[in-house]
Design an enzyme around this catalytic site. Structure first.
Site, PDB file in Angstrom:
ATOM      1  N   GLU A 154       0.908  -1.143  -0.047  1.00 29.98           N
ATOM      2  CA  GLU A 154       0.108  -0.004   0.026  1.00 29.98           C
ATOM      3  C   GLU A 154       0.685   1.289  -0.022  1.00 29.98           C
ATOM      4  O   GLU A 154       0.629   2.468  -0.561  1.00 29.98           O
ATOM      5  CB  GLU A 154      -1.061  -0.020   1.379  1.00 29.98           C
ATOM      6  CG  GLU A 154      -0.656   0.726   2.547  1.00 29.98           C
ATOM      7  CD  GLU A 154       0.000  -0.431   3.269  1.00 29.98           C
ATOM      8  OE1 GLU A 154       0.949  -0.963   2.782  1.00 29.98           O
ATOM      9  OE2 GLU A 154      -0.099  -0.511   4.598  1.00 29.98           O
ATOM     10  N   VAL A 155       1.990   1.288   0.810  1.00 29.39           N
ATOM     11  CA  VAL A 155       2.885   2.327   0.999  1.00 29.39           C
ATOM     12  C   VAL A 155       4.370   2.287   0.953  1.00 29.39           C
ATOM     13  O   VAL A 155       4.591   1.249   1.541  1.00 29.39           O
ATOM     14  CB  VAL A 155       2.528   3.338   1.947  1.00 29.39           C
ATOM     15  CG1 VAL A 155       2.410   2.418   3.293  1.00 29.39           C
ATOM     16  CG2 VAL A 155       2.824   4.550   2.285  1.00 29.39           C
ATOM     17  N   ASP A 202       7.018   3.601   2.403  1.00 24.90           N
ATOM     18  CA  ASP A 202       7.490   4.658   3.440  1.00 24.90           C
ATOM     19  C   ASP A 202       9.122   4.706   3.522  1.00 24.90           C
ATOM     20  O   ASP A 202       9.674   5.642   2.733  1.00 24.90           O
ATOM     21  CB  ASP A 202       6.898   4.364   4.914  1.00 24.90           C
ATOM     22  CG  ASP A 202       7.172   5.445   5.979  1.00 24.90           C
ATOM     23  OD1 ASP A 202       7.425   6.562   5.906  1.00 24.90           O
ATOM     24  OD2 ASP A 202       6.946   4.837   7.086  1.00 24.90           O
ATOM     25  N   TRP A 248      -9.685   1.023   4.903  1.00 21.87           N
ATOM     26  CA  TRP A 248      -9.588   0.120   5.548  1.00 21.87           C
ATOM     27  C   TRP A 248      -8.957   0.009   7.096  1.00 21.87           C
ATOM     28  O   TRP A 248      -8.784  -0.667   7.919  1.00 21.87           O
ATOM     29  CB  TRP A 248      -8.990  -1.259   4.926  1.00 21.87           C
ATOM     30  CG  TRP A 248      -7.623  -0.892   4.312  1.00 21.87           C
ATOM     31  CD1 TRP A 248      -6.324  -1.115   5.102  1.00 21.87           C
ATOM     32  CD2 TRP A 248      -7.442  -0.505   3.064  1.00 21.87           C
ATOM     33  NE1 TRP A 248      -5.479  -0.821   4.011  1.00 21.87           N
ATOM     34  CE2 TRP A 248      -6.064  -0.546   2.716  1.00 21.87           C
ATOM     35  CE3 TRP A 248      -8.098  -0.223   2.024  1.00 21.87           C
ATOM     36  CZ2 TRP A 248      -5.581  -0.002   1.559  1.00 21.87           C
ATOM     37  CZ3 TRP A 248      -7.715   0.147   0.766  1.00 21.87           C
ATOM     38  CH2 TRP A 248      -6.452   0.380   0.747  1.00 21.87           C
TER      39      TRP A 248
HETATM   40  P1  5GP Z   1       8.448   0.656   5.077  1.00 19.46           P
HETATM   41  O1  5GP Z   1       8.980   1.740   6.043  1.00 19.46           O
HETATM   42  O2  5GP Z   1       8.993  -0.494   5.076  1.00 19.46           O
HETATM   43  O3  5GP Z   1       8.356   1.222   3.619  1.00 19.46           O
HETATM   44  O4  5GP Z   1       6.734   0.711   5.284  1.00 19.46           O
HETATM   45  C1  5GP Z   1       6.340  -0.578   6.362  1.00 19.46           C
HETATM   46  C2  5GP Z   1       4.826  -0.534   6.639  1.00 19.46           C
HETATM   47  O5  5GP Z   1       4.785   0.449   7.527  1.00 19.46           O
HETATM   48  C3  5GP Z   1       4.024  -0.246   5.424  1.00 19.46           C
HETATM   49  O6  5GP Z   1       4.103  -1.608   4.493  1.00 19.46           O
HETATM   50  C4  5GP Z   1       2.779  -0.036   5.922  1.00 19.46           C
HETATM   51  O7  5GP Z   1       1.991  -1.183   6.615  1.00 19.46           O
HETATM   52  C5  5GP Z   1       3.226   0.853   7.310  1.00 19.46           C
HETATM   53  N1  5GP Z   1       2.998   2.304   7.111  1.00 19.46           N
HETATM   54  C6  5GP Z   1       3.981   3.380   6.778  1.00 19.46           C
HETATM   55  N2  5GP Z   1       3.658   4.272   6.452  1.00 19.46           N
HETATM   56  C7  5GP Z   1       2.285   4.242   6.575  1.00 19.46           C
HETATM   57  C8  5GP Z   1       1.013   5.228   6.499  1.00 19.46           C
HETATM   58  O8  5GP Z   1       1.200   6.416   6.144  1.00 19.46           O
HETATM   59  N3  5GP Z   1      -0.206   4.764   6.524  1.00 19.46           N
HETATM   60  C9  5GP Z   1      -0.314   3.348   6.798  1.00 19.46           C
HETATM   61  N4  5GP Z   1      -1.728   3.053   7.173  1.00 19.46           N
HETATM   62  N5  5GP Z   1       0.577   2.498   6.883  1.00 19.46           N
HETATM   63  C10 5GP Z   1       1.955   2.877   7.098  1.00 19.46           C
END
Ligand code: 5GP
Length: 159
Positions: free
Chosen positions: A95-96, A98, A156
């Site tokens: 979904e994202v 980050d 969701w």
């Molecule tokens: P990463 O830091 O590995 O790119 O992201 C790890 C996980 O953190 C994502 O898959 C997601 O589940 C959660 N996450 C990070 N930023 C957001 C956000 O802004 N909204 C939501 N709902 N989840 C996030």
């Protein structure tokens, strides 16, 4: 941290638009990263119409604190790898993007275990911020849309 609350219809439209950008690469299979990638991957399957499998990683603990090491919580069965992943074009959906930690580890695990032909990575939102990892040059990266470093509350996520 600022919050944004995209509507379901906007998300569906972003995924439809992302599909038009990745369709030329003809993915053979979709991999959803659980749990945030589950609903986006299912929407993507409406357009891609290929088998959908799920993998899981955990980066945050039960108190929503980032863990020192990412944990692989779910992976692909050997038979599935042989039939659907090895030498195929794999579309990863989350979904994202980050910090990019999850996407990076998913790509690395796939390369290590499954020798896919191509890997395409899509997310609904790419946060424009310093990432902790780079994706290799051979990865086709197609974010749906880009945002600032704000917290995205997906439909969701709402109680
Ligand atoms: P990463 O830091 O590995 O790119 O992201 C790890 C996980 O953190 C994502 O898959 C997601 O589940 C959660 N996450 C990070 N930023 C957001 C956000 O802004 N909204 C939501 N709902 N989840 C996030």
């Amino acid at each position: 941290m600022e919050k944004i609350t995209p509507a379901y219809d906007d998300i569906h439209a972003i995924i439809k638009d992302t599909y038009t950008k990745i369709s030329e690469f003809n993915p053979d299979v979709i991999i959803a990263i659980s749990g945030g990638g589950l609903i986006p991957a299912r929407i993507m399957r409406t357009y891609v119409n290929k088998p959908l499998f799920t993998v899981g990683f955990q980066l945050y603990d039960k108190d929503d604190k980032i863990m020192p090491n990412i944990k692989k919580t779910q992976w692909l069965d050997d038979e599935i790898i042989k039939e659907y992943i090895h030498n195929k074009t794999v579309l990863i959906v989350d979904e994202v993007d980050d910090t990019r930690t999850t996407l990076f580890h998913c790509v690395e695990e796939l390369k290590k275990c499954c020798s896919p032909k191509n890997i395409i990575v899509t997310v609904i939102h790419n946060k424009l911020k310093q990432k902790k990892h780079l994706l290799a040059n051979d990865i086709i990266y197609v974010p749906g849309t880009e945002t600032g470093d704000e917290w995205i509350v997906y439909p969701w996520d709402c109680k």
